[in-house]
Design an enzyme around this catalytic site. Sequence first.
Site, PDB file in Angstrom:
ATOM      1  N   LYS A 141     -24.292  12.272 -40.494  1.00  0.00           N
ATOM      2  CA  LYS A 141     -23.741  12.119 -39.278  1.00  0.00           C
ATOM      3  C   LYS A 141     -24.736  11.983 -38.023  1.00  0.00           C
ATOM      4  O   LYS A 141     -24.759  11.367 -37.305  1.00  0.00           O
ATOM      5  CB  LYS A 141     -22.478  12.973 -38.790  1.00  0.00           C
ATOM      6  N   ARG A 187     -13.181  19.143 -35.528  1.00  0.00           N
ATOM      7  CA  ARG A 187     -13.460  19.403 -37.041  1.00  0.00           C
ATOM      8  C   ARG A 187     -12.140  20.136 -37.607  1.00  0.00           C
ATOM      9  O   ARG A 187     -12.279  20.781 -38.484  1.00  0.00           O
ATOM     10  CB  ARG A 187     -14.510  20.521 -36.938  1.00  0.00           C
ATOM     11  N   ARG A 220     -33.666  19.237 -45.416  1.00  0.00           N
ATOM     12  CA  ARG A 220     -33.908  18.751 -43.944  1.00  0.00           C
ATOM     13  C   ARG A 220     -34.937  19.336 -43.072  1.00  0.00           C
ATOM     14  O   ARG A 220     -35.003  20.547 -42.896  1.00  0.00           O
ATOM     15  CB  ARG A 220     -32.402  18.890 -43.520  1.00  0.00           C
ATOM     16  N   ARG A 274     -33.611  24.396 -40.145  1.00  0.00           N
ATOM     17  CA  ARG A 274     -32.303  25.015 -39.563  1.00  0.00           C
ATOM     18  C   ARG A 274     -31.916  26.239 -40.140  1.00  0.00           C
ATOM     19  O   ARG A 274     -32.011  26.656 -41.399  1.00  0.00           O
ATOM     20  CB  ARG A 274     -31.143  24.204 -39.602  1.00  0.00           C
ATOM     21  N   ARG A 316     -20.259  26.498 -45.637  1.00  0.00           N
ATOM     22  CA  ARG A 316     -20.088  25.342 -44.715  1.00  0.00           C
ATOM     23  C   ARG A 316     -19.175  24.282 -45.557  1.00  0.00           C
ATOM     24  O   ARG A 316     -18.297  23.566 -44.923  1.00  0.00           O
ATOM     25  CB  ARG A 316     -21.256  24.709 -44.123  1.00  0.00           C
TER      26      ARG A 316
END
Length: 215
Positions: free
Chosen positions: A13, A88, A127, A160, A171
């Site tokens: 996203k 969400r 990431r 992160r 998650r």
Amino acid sequence: MNLILLGPPGAGKGTQAQFICEEYGVPQISTGDMLRAAVAAETELGRRAKTCMDAGELVPDAVVVGIVAERLSQSDCAPGFILDGFPRTVAQADALANELAVAAKKIDAVISFRVDPDALVERLTGRRTCRLCGAGFHVNFSPPVHEGKCDRCGGELVQRADDREETIRRRLQVYDSQTSPLIDYYAKSGVLKVVDGMLPIDEVRSAVKEAIGSV
Ligand code: AP5
Ligand code: MG
């Protein structure tokens, strides 16, 4: 052009939102980025949000709906916006629909990214994000030219806090139970565009452009 990017953690996203922003000149509204900014600034909101985010849980609907409503009322959102990571939950989607109706606006398209769960874990563990400008990289799939440094601004690349494997798993569960019902929700209103998020980043970018082009 008012867009929603919908997909599980690691679906791409944020990566695609940055491309759309550059190409169409509309702002990216990432609730995750806004909440992380509040955490970094150690505001009251940030302190409350941090507990939820570190656990891989959602921040309460009322909090997120409030910050998005405030952001959407700013003048740079007049020509359009890209919502990344919001809504969400069904309650958030209903609240957004009400806000937009009051402003005589509507969502033009919801781009839903479909990605295999195993690929999501690999993407999130690899990431890296620029501490200064927020640009996103991946150690294997989209590596920076110089390790640990942002290609755009030279800033330090960091991982992160919620990209640890056990938090990622939580998650993903939260996405399945609370967010994935939005796929049907938006399909019913006729604005859903499904994109194969398993393709390489540039091919996903082309697919997103095609989906937007047909809006
Ligand atoms: P948020 O920041 O929104 O995180 P998320 O939804 O979990 O999504 P991510 O940002 O992890 O993934 P992404 O889809 O943006 O993937 P990316 O492009 O970076 O939310 C964080 C937390 O904040 C939540 O857990 C919650 O606590 C809270 N929160 C936020 N919004 C909320 C809301 N509305 N309500 C309540 N709470 C909220 O890509 C991932 C990696 O993969 C990158 O390294 C990238 O380079 C790579 N990659 C991307 N595309 C590809 C591709 N096609 N092939 C290979 N690699 C790729
Ligand atoms: Mg993101």
